[in-house]
Design a protein around this motif. Structure first.
Motif, mmCIF file in Angstrom:
data_model
loop_
_atom_site.group_PDB
_atom_site.id
_atom_site.type_symbol
_atom_site.label_atom_id
_atom_site.label_comp_id
_atom_site.label_asym_id
_atom_site.label_seq_id
_atom_site.Cartn_x
_atom_site.Cartn_y
_atom_site.Cartn_z
ATOM 1 N N ASN A 83 6.281 -2.630 12.642
ATOM 2 C CA ASN A 83 7.085 -3.654 11.997
ATOM 3 C C ASN A 83 6.387 -5.017 12.067
ATOM 4 O O ASN A 83 6.340 -5.753 11.081
ATOM 5 N N GLN A 87 4.994 -7.142 8.882
ATOM 6 C CA GLN A 87 5.462 -8.505 8.632
ATOM 7 C C GLN A 87 4.281 -9.454 8.478
ATOM 8 O O GLN A 87 4.295 -10.336 7.632
ATOM 9 N N ARG A 90 3.037 -8.986 4.991
ATOM 10 C CA ARG A 90 3.921 -9.646 4.013
ATOM 11 C C ARG A 90 3.724 -11.157 4.035
ATOM 12 O O ARG A 90 3.676 -11.803 2.987
#
Length: 147
Positions: A83, A87, A90
């Motif tokens: 995760n 992130q 992104r």
């Protein structure tokens, strides 16, 4: 002779059950799961009562299990690391500043007394917990002598 249909999920041929002549999914567990998921997705899209009921049920569950995700991340470090890396990807694609976190203020010292202009900062990155990202411009400084 019984006619065969093609399963919408896996594409394999199957003979529909005698009592379900318009059967569109075979009876494998994965395909039945896909059938239920498709039904729910359609129902959420077209039925506002169902959508509202689902939202209330999820909110009730979250209220009763407020530490679920914290405990899950603690018990599954691979999930947590994946995760975090996703992130970071992104954020790199957005080309933004770091994410704001609730209650974290990094400044050299306390703000001085005076008047401030609070304005929306459109180019800001992602903020958590309804945080506002703002630009503060000092319009007038304090007149008190430094101590």
């Amino acid at each position: 002779m019984k006619s065969t249909h093609l399963c919408l999920a896996c594409g394999n041929a199957f003979v529909p059950l005698r009592h379900v002549p318009r059967q569109r999914y075979c009876s494998s567990k994965a395909c039945q799961r896909a059938r239920r998921r498709d039904w729910q997705r359609t129902r959420l899209r077209i039925d506002s009562d169902y959508r509202d009921n689902q939202a209330r049920a999820q909110a009730k569950w979250r209220a009763g299990h407020s530490t679920y995700w914290r405990e899950y991340r603690a018990a599954h470090p691979a999930y947590r690391e994946r995760n975090r890396s996703m992130q970071r990807l992104r954020n790199a694609r957005r080309n933004v500043r770091p994410i704001a976190k609730m209650g974290v203020i990094s400044r050299p010292g306390p703000l001085g007394s005076g008047f401030y202009l609070l304005s929306h900062a459109d180019e800001a990155g992602v903020a958590k917990m309804n945080a506002w990202t703002v630009h503060i411009a000092v319009l007038s400084a304090s007149t008190a002598p430094p101590t």
